[in-house]
Design a protein around this motif. Structure first.
Motif, PDB file in Angstrom:
ATOM      1  N   UNK A 165    -109.191  52.788 -63.684  1.00 13.08           N
ATOM      2  CA  UNK A 165    -109.782  51.508 -63.299  1.00 13.08           C
ATOM      3  C   UNK A 165    -110.031  50.741 -64.587  1.00 13.08           C
ATOM      4  N   UNK A 166    -109.460  49.556 -64.695  1.00 16.65           N
ATOM      5  CA  UNK A 166    -109.561  48.794 -65.940  1.00 16.65           C
ATOM      6  C   UNK A 166    -110.919  48.102 -66.040  1.00 16.65           C
ATOM      7  N   UNK A 167    -111.193  47.537 -67.217  1.00 19.52           N
ATOM      8  CA  UNK A 167    -112.498  46.934 -67.481  1.00 19.52           C
ATOM      9  C   UNK A 167    -112.816  45.783 -66.534  1.00 19.52           C
ATOM     10  N   UNK A 192    -109.730  46.196 -62.029  1.00 18.87           N
ATOM     11  CA  UNK A 192    -108.418  46.435 -61.428  1.00 18.87           C
ATOM     12  C   UNK A 192    -108.138  47.935 -61.343  1.00 18.87           C
ATOM     13  N   UNK A 193    -107.697  48.386 -60.190  1.00 22.96           N
ATOM     14  CA  UNK A 193    -107.285  49.778 -60.006  1.00 22.96           C
ATOM     15  C   UNK A 193    -105.837  49.885 -60.473  1.00 22.96           C
ATOM     16  N   UNK A 194    -105.626  50.596 -61.590  1.00 23.69           N
ATOM     17  CA  UNK A 194    -104.322  50.571 -62.257  1.00 23.69           C
ATOM     18  C   UNK A 194    -103.523  51.861 -62.111  1.00 23.69           C
ATOM     19  N   UNK A 195    -104.014  52.796 -61.321  1.00 20.84           N
ATOM     20  CA  UNK A 195    -103.454  54.145 -61.322  1.00 20.84           C
ATOM     21  C   UNK A 195    -102.062  54.233 -60.698  1.00 20.84           C
ATOM     22  N   UNK A 196    -101.712  53.345 -59.774  1.00 18.74           N
ATOM     23  CA  UNK A 196    -100.458  53.509 -59.023  1.00 18.74           C
ATOM     24  C   UNK A 196     -99.281  52.926 -59.803  1.00 18.74           C
ATOM     25  N   UNK A 197     -98.760  53.698 -60.751  1.00 19.93           N
ATOM     26  CA  UNK A 197     -97.601  53.273 -61.528  1.00 19.93           C
ATOM     27  C   UNK A 197     -96.791  54.496 -61.946  1.00 19.93           C
ATOM     28  N   UNK A 198     -95.543  54.260 -62.315  1.00 19.75           N
ATOM     29  CA  UNK A 198     -94.625  55.359 -62.601  1.00 19.75           C
ATOM     30  C   UNK A 198     -95.052  56.200 -63.802  1.00 19.75           C
ATOM     31  N   UNK A 212     -91.801  46.975 -59.800  1.00 19.33           N
ATOM     32  CA  UNK A 212     -92.161  47.072 -58.385  1.00 19.33           C
ATOM     33  C   UNK A 212     -93.538  46.507 -58.150  1.00 19.33           C
ATOM     34  N   UNK A 213     -93.878  46.292 -56.896  1.00 21.84           N
ATOM     35  CA  UNK A 213     -95.105  45.620 -56.540  1.00 21.84           C
ATOM     36  C   UNK A 213     -96.344  46.397 -56.953  1.00 21.84           C
ATOM     37  N   UNK A 214     -96.259  47.720 -57.007  1.00 22.69           N
ATOM     38  CA  UNK A 214     -97.441  48.522 -57.270  1.00 22.69           C
ATOM     39  C   UNK A 214     -97.563  48.971 -58.716  1.00 22.69           C
ATOM     40  N   UNK A 215     -96.788  48.375 -59.609  1.00 19.69           N
ATOM     41  CA  UNK A 215     -96.825  48.821 -60.996  1.00 19.69           C
ATOM     42  C   UNK A 215     -97.927  48.120 -61.762  1.00 19.69           C
ATOM     43  N   UNK A 216     -98.685  48.884 -62.511  1.00 20.97           N
ATOM     44  CA  UNK A 216     -99.728  48.315 -63.350  1.00 20.97           C
ATOM     45  C   UNK A 216     -99.124  47.623 -64.546  1.00 20.97           C
ATOM     46  N   UNK A 217     -99.827  46.604 -65.033  1.00 21.03           N
ATOM     47  CA  UNK A 217     -99.392  45.951 -66.265  1.00 21.03           C
ATOM     48  C   UNK A 217     -99.416  46.921 -67.422  1.00 21.03           C
ATOM     49  N   UNK A 218    -100.262  47.941 -67.319  1.00 15.77           N
ATOM     50  CA  UNK A 218    -100.337  48.933 -68.389  1.00 15.77           C
ATOM     51  C   UNK A 218     -99.085  49.776 -68.458  1.00 15.77           C
TER      52      UNK A 218
END
Length: 443
Positions: free
Chosen positions: A212-214, A217-223, A304-310
């Motif tokens: 979870x970013x500062x 944003x929930x960022x966990x769902x990425x490759x 993809x739609x669920x990729x985090x910017x991270x």
């Protein structure tokens, strides 16, 4: 309310263990951890304060599992119990427990935290109240068998993939040479807060964000996050024993210190114990920053739609989870000023220096990282200074009271991947769904 007989039993057991029982009621009670040399160092510091002040203190040993200790504290404090005056609290707990804790700046003065790392002081300030003083800080580090790496012609690994390959090569060679108990890598794999720390390091070092970013944003769902978890799962039964799924810090240290692991992820406290008399690896251990996930390769995000910017590609970096413990005073203490004085003593310069030299506990006072005696005792304090001051924080600040549920979901799902019941891809998708539900209700 936390059962009185149980807390009394805990206190009695601790007093027997510590040799600190009093013939009559003590002036104060303090809870100390018992991981590594924690309890011994706490006993020694408390004894010095008793001798200096003439007051008496009972020491209560609490569970080693931080998850279990938090539950104990929450029950005691929610009952407005006076059983424990001074509490050793995790760096992620000030927001969770702050309403039950004394404002130390009111009692000790506005300069009470002067000289401590500002980031930790800010972490311990809740609603403008200084609810804890820093005692020692922490960040995950990689221990390695320097003798074995030299013997087999390897340098310490820079990526997790390199660690995997080196660990397998040396493990297999050592087993062939007769050490059937040798393992490549041990870490904290039990479903508890320690796995949150490990998994956050894997994911962040792959460029997969910080759960979870500062900004919330929930960022966990990425490759990249999925690939990090899948790589960790590949270690189980290969370079890591199946039993690692139930390891905390001490189980991992026991295997490594017994000479039966090439690599270990742990906190700095394990250094002093690895170098102690009777250690099977004394004089054979090196410490470096944790590996990173490599550049591109299987960990690269595919969009993809669920990729985090991270997870948008680029070079990855080592990531170490911020740990550490603080001392706080319960608002329900019968002797708050005296308890605050004990906290000030135990978190002061001389005590932090002693603990650094004797137990390899990282000071929270910047000046001690230039102290020659400290650096002679623990050389990597200087070499890894940047690792300690730039460690990755768990998302306790942004999630507030919901952090316990966030961490529980994270370590439980990560454990599912390690145990083979979920793939990394399924796990990060499930986590996003579960954390979104928690977010809607709590932050």
């Amino acid at each position: 309310m936390y059962p009185k007989p149980l807390i009394a039993a805990v206190a009695l057991g601790a007093a027997s263990l510590a040799g600190a029982g009093q013939a009559q009621a003590a002036d104060l009670t303090i809870s100390c951890g018992a991981v590594g040399t924690e309890l011994t160092l706490c006993q020694q510091g408390v004894r010095a304060w008793e001798e200096a002040t003439g007051h008496s203190v009972d020491i209560v040993s609490t569970p080693n599992s931080s998850t279990e200790r938090l539950s104990l504290y929450q029950q005691i404090l929610s009952a407005n119990s006076r059983d424990i005056d001074v509490l050793q609290i995790d760096v992620i707990w000030p927001g969770l427990l702050g309403n039950h804790l004394l404002d130390l700046a009111e009692v000790l003065g506005e300069d009470a935290a002067e000289g401590h790392f500002p980031a930790i002081v800010e972490n311990n300030t809740v609603g403008g109240r200084l609810v804890a003083l820093p005692w020692f800080t922490d960040a995950g580090v990689l221990y390695y068998r320097a003798d074995l790496l030299e013997q087999y012609g390897f340098e310490p690994p820079e990526t997790w993939q390199e660690l995997t390959e080196i660990a397998r090569t040396i493990q297999d060679a050592e087993r062939e040479a007769g050490n059937g108990r040798m393992h490549g890598f041990v870490f904290q794999g039990r479903a508890y807060e320690g796995l949150t720390c490990n998994a956050l390091e894997w994911i962040a070092s792959f460029g997969g964000g910080t759960l979870v970013e500062a900004d919330g944003e929930i960022s966990i769902n990425n490759d990249r996050a999925a690939a990090a978890l899948d790589l960790a799962a590949s270690w189980i039964g290969e370079i890591s024993p199946s039993g690692v799924l139930n390891y905390t810090e001490e189980e991992a240290r026991g295997v490594f210190q017994g000479g039966n692991a090439v690599f270990m992820r742990n906190w700095p406290y394990a250094w002093a114990l690895a170098q102690s008399e009777g250690s099977e690896v004394r004089g054979k251990v090196g410490v470096v920053k944790l590996p990173h996930g490599g550049e591109g390769g299987s960990a690269a995000a595919s969009g993809g739609d669920n990729q985090s910017a991270a997870a948008s590609g680029g070079e990855t970096q080592s990531a170490a989870t911020l740990g550490g413990w603080n001392l706080a005073v319960s608002r329900y203490s019968e002797n708050p000023e005296l308890a605050a004085d004990l906290v000030a003593f135990l978190t002061g310069h001389d005590e932090q220096k002693r603990r650094a030299i004797q137990g390899a506990y990282n000071p929270t006072l910047a000046a001690l990282y230039q102290d020659e005696e400290v650096l002679e005792a623990v050389p990597f304090f200087g070499e890894l200074y940047d690792t300690f001051v730039n460690a990755v924080a768990r998302p306790s600040a942004v999630t507030g009271d919901a952090y316990g549920r966030v961490s529980n979901a994270f370590f439980s799902t990560s454990h599912d991947v390690l145990s083979g019941s979920k793939s990394g891809e399924q796990a990060v998708a499930d986590l996003e769904r579960d954390l979104s539900r928690v977010k809607r209700r709590n932050w």
